[in-house]
Each structure stands twice: as structure tokens, then as C-alpha cells.
Design a protein around this motif. Sequence first.
Motif, PDB file in Angstrom:
ATOM      1  N   HIS A 163     -22.257  65.214  74.339  1.00 44.76           N
ATOM      2  CA  HIS A 163     -22.579  65.837  75.464  1.00 44.76           C
ATOM      3  C   HIS A 163     -21.419  65.206  76.597  1.00 44.76           C
ATOM      4  CE1 HIS A 163     -24.149  61.894  77.199  1.00 44.76           C
ATOM      5  NE2 HIS A 163     -24.482  61.702  75.889  1.00 44.76           N
ATOM      6  N   GLY A 164     -21.620  65.470  77.987  1.00 44.18           N
ATOM      7  CA  GLY A 164     -21.028  64.992  78.850  1.00 44.18           C
ATOM      8  C   GLY A 164     -22.135  64.739  80.248  1.00 44.18           C
ATOM      9  N   HIS A 165     -21.656  65.110  81.245  1.00 44.57           N
ATOM     10  CA  HIS A 165     -22.502  65.181  82.518  1.00 44.57           C
ATOM     11  C   HIS A 165     -22.579  63.691  83.195  1.00 44.57           C
ATOM     12  CE1 HIS A 165     -25.148  66.853  85.604  1.00 44.57           C
ATOM     13  NE2 HIS A 165     -26.319  66.164  85.056  1.00 44.57           N
ATOM     14  N   VAL A 166     -22.715  62.768  82.297  1.00 49.97           N
ATOM     15  CA  VAL A 166     -22.846  61.182  82.696  1.00 49.97           C
ATOM     16  C   VAL A 166     -21.671  60.518  82.545  1.00 49.97           C
ATOM     17  CG1 VAL A 166     -24.159  59.030  82.387  1.00 49.97           C
ATOM     18  CG2 VAL A 166     -25.170  61.027  81.743  1.00 49.97           C
ATOM     19  N   HIS A 167     -20.978  60.510  83.795  1.00 51.65           N
ATOM     20  CA  HIS A 167     -19.513  59.833  83.861  1.00 51.65           C
ATOM     21  C   HIS A 167     -19.287  58.265  83.913  1.00 51.65           C
ATOM     22  CE1 HIS A 167     -18.405  63.647  86.574  1.00 51.65           C
ATOM     23  NE2 HIS A 167     -19.165  63.817  85.829  1.00 51.65           N
ATOM     24  N   MET A 168     -18.335  58.048  83.357  1.00 52.19           N
ATOM     25  CA  MET A 168     -17.841  56.642  83.029  1.00 52.19           C
ATOM     26  C   MET A 168     -17.941  55.855  84.419  1.00 52.19           C
ATOM     27  SD  MET A 168     -14.521  55.055  81.283  1.00 52.19           S
ATOM     28  CE  MET A 168     -14.837  55.985  79.494  1.00 52.19           C
ATOM     29  N   ASN A 169     -17.450  56.487  85.565  1.00 52.26           N
ATOM     30  CA  ASN A 169     -17.688  55.759  86.969  1.00 52.26           C
ATOM     31  C   ASN A 169     -19.012  55.689  87.571  1.00 52.26           C
ATOM     32  OD1 ASN A 169     -17.767  58.432  87.473  1.00 52.26           O
ATOM     33  ND2 ASN A 169     -16.180  58.361  88.971  1.00 52.26           N
ATOM     34  N   TYR A 170     -20.171  56.078  86.810  1.00 51.44           N
ATOM     35  CA  TYR A 170     -21.458  55.957  87.137  1.00 51.44           C
ATOM     36  C   TYR A 170     -22.081  54.506  87.298  1.00 51.44           C
ATOM     37  CZ  TYR A 170     -21.856  60.838  87.675  1.00 51.44           C
ATOM     38  OH  TYR A 170     -21.722  62.197  88.030  1.00 51.44           O
ATOM     39  N   GLY A 171     -21.553  53.751  86.461  1.00 52.02           N
ATOM     40  CA  GLY A 171     -22.027  52.351  86.204  1.00 52.02           C
ATOM     41  C   GLY A 171     -21.644  51.691  84.937  1.00 52.02           C
ATOM     42  N   TYR A 189     -16.907  62.478  77.921  1.00 53.18           N
ATOM     43  CA  TYR A 189     -16.276  62.189  79.297  1.00 53.18           C
ATOM     44  C   TYR A 189     -15.014  61.926  79.119  1.00 53.18           C
ATOM     45  CZ  TYR A 189     -14.745  59.993  83.765  1.00 53.18           C
ATOM     46  OH  TYR A 189     -14.079  59.763  84.820  1.00 53.18           O
ATOM     47  N   GLU A 190     -14.180  62.740  79.937  1.00 56.37           N
ATOM     48  CA  GLU A 190     -12.831  63.018  80.051  1.00 56.37           C
ATOM     49  C   GLU A 190     -12.087  63.614  78.591  1.00 56.37           C
ATOM     50  OE1 GLU A 190      -8.511  60.848  80.925  1.00 56.37           O
ATOM     51  OE2 GLU A 190     -10.257  59.582  81.045  1.00 56.37           O
ATOM     52  N   ARG A 191     -11.959  62.618  77.621  1.00 60.01           N
ATOM     53  CA  ARG A 191     -11.361  63.063  76.226  1.00 60.01           C
ATOM     54  C   ARG A 191     -11.965  61.955  75.364  1.00 60.01           C
ATOM     55  NH1 ARG A 191      -7.049  59.857  75.105  1.00 60.01           N
ATOM     56  NH2 ARG A 191      -6.050  59.139  76.916  1.00 60.01           N
ATOM     57  N   TYR A 192     -12.298  62.302  74.091  1.00 62.86           N
ATOM     58  CA  TYR A 192     -12.703  61.553  73.291  1.00 62.86           C
ATOM     59  C   TYR A 192     -12.315  62.109  71.680  1.00 62.86           C
ATOM     60  CZ  TYR A 192     -15.500  57.445  70.964  1.00 62.86           C
ATOM     61  OH  TYR A 192     -15.766  56.518  70.305  1.00 62.86           O
ATOM     62  N   ILE A 193     -11.750  61.300  70.840  1.00 63.77           N
ATOM     63  CA  ILE A 193     -11.486  61.908  69.307  1.00 63.77           C
ATOM     64  C   ILE A 193     -12.554  61.482  68.540  1.00 63.77           C
ATOM     65  CG2 ILE A 193      -9.909  61.576  67.498  1.00 63.77           C
ATOM     66  CD1 ILE A 193      -8.469  63.099  69.612  1.00 63.77           C
ATOM     67  N   ILE A 194     -13.109  62.295  67.721  1.00 64.40           N
ATOM     68  CA  ILE A 194     -14.203  62.062  66.657  1.00 64.40           C
ATOM     69  C   ILE A 194     -13.708  62.436  65.550  1.00 64.40           C
ATOM     70  CG2 ILE A 194     -16.437  62.352  66.099  1.00 64.40           C
ATOM     71  CD1 ILE A 194     -16.612  63.500  69.173  1.00 64.40           C
ATOM     72  N   GLU A 195     -13.868  61.641  64.311  1.00 68.32           N
ATOM     73  CA  GLU A 195     -13.240  61.965  63.194  1.00 68.32           C
ATOM     74  C   GLU A 195     -14.809  62.315  62.160  1.00 68.32           C
ATOM     75  OE1 GLU A 195      -9.947  60.852  61.287  1.00 68.32           O
ATOM     76  OE2 GLU A 195      -9.270  59.741  62.861  1.00 68.32           O
TER      77      GLU A 195
END
Length: 196
Positions: A163-171, A189-195
Motif C-alpha cells: 500500500h501507499g497513502h501514509v507518507h514517511m513525513n507524517y511522523g 512510499y516513494e520506492r522500495y525493493i521487495i524480494e
Amino acid sequence: MKILALADVESKYLWDFFEKTKLEDIDLILSAGDLAPQYLEFLATYAKCPILYVHGNHDACYDDTPPLGCICVDDQIYEHEGLRIMGLGGSMCYNYGTYQFTEKQMKMRLLKMKPKLWRHKGVDILLSHSPAKGFHDGEDMPHTGFDCFNTIMDKYEPKLFIHGHVHMNYGREFKREDMRGNTRVVNAYERYIIEI
């Protein structure tokens, strides 16, 4: 399989400082919404893998200018190399925007997906814009998650819920990854690598 998950903010690392090698070993790109269609089109130009997306609550512009070269999986189950990816985009309704839904409306969308879930014998990845209620979500109405996403995780046990929607800069409460039962929950949020 290496998955690049994206959401909410266009990554300068991938757009402003782009190099082809940054996408070379990526097998799948999943957008959890609220990204400029031009950004996804740019990535589609260089990616050697599919780019799947769901709509975020700020993606009304996609109605006129959808990201070319990308595949919308909202209300669909898309199979890629044996992975079943279910898309349910949008956020909780707070001002009746295009991609905003009440809990009841999201449950209806899920109900309409039941034949597809039965036909595909479940789902491996749930891709949404909003988080699940009580799990990575916020306390204000726009960032409240959907309870029916918890139902999906409990019943179908997907390997991943992105999911997204909840930003890192929210707290400081921001969590990138978590587990709920057997499901790995990831905020893209922004970009994330998942293996996997």
C-alpha cells in the motif's frame, strides 16, 4: 523475484538521477498510486518488466491521461510469472473525490471480486493505495484504512500486501514493513525493493 514498489512521491533517484542499470534486475514494478502518469510512462520506457498500478486518491488525472505502457489492475487479478496480484485502489471517502470510497463501497468492490478470487484460487499480492484499518493507517478520515483489507489478509493470506497513502513525513510512527499473520505488509512510499 525482485519487485520495485512505488507510491505517493516520484523518486528523484529514479527520475532526476536515472540510469538504466537501476531497473535492470527488476522483475515487476507495482505502483500503489498518487504518482504522475508521466513518471510511470518514463519508467515504462526503460523497464523490461510490466508496470502494474492502482489509483490513488489524487489520480483523477489518469481518467484523461492514463500512464501509457502500464497496466491498471484496479478490480482485477493479474497473473505474472505465477503470482496472482489483486488491485483495489483508492482511499477512504473524505470529500467525494473520484477514487474515494466508503467502507461499504470497498466491501462491494471486494464482493464483485469473489468470482475472480475463486477462479484464481486466491491471491499472492494485494496491491492497494490505502492501508488496512488499524494497521499502518492514520487517525484522520482521509488516512483511515479499510477493514475489508484485514478480511482479505485473514481469509486469503496473501504473501504481500503493498500500500501507499501514509507518507514517511507524517511522523515518527511511519512503518515501512510489518507482518500481519502470514502476510508481509509493506508501505511503498516513494520506492522500495521487495524480494520474494
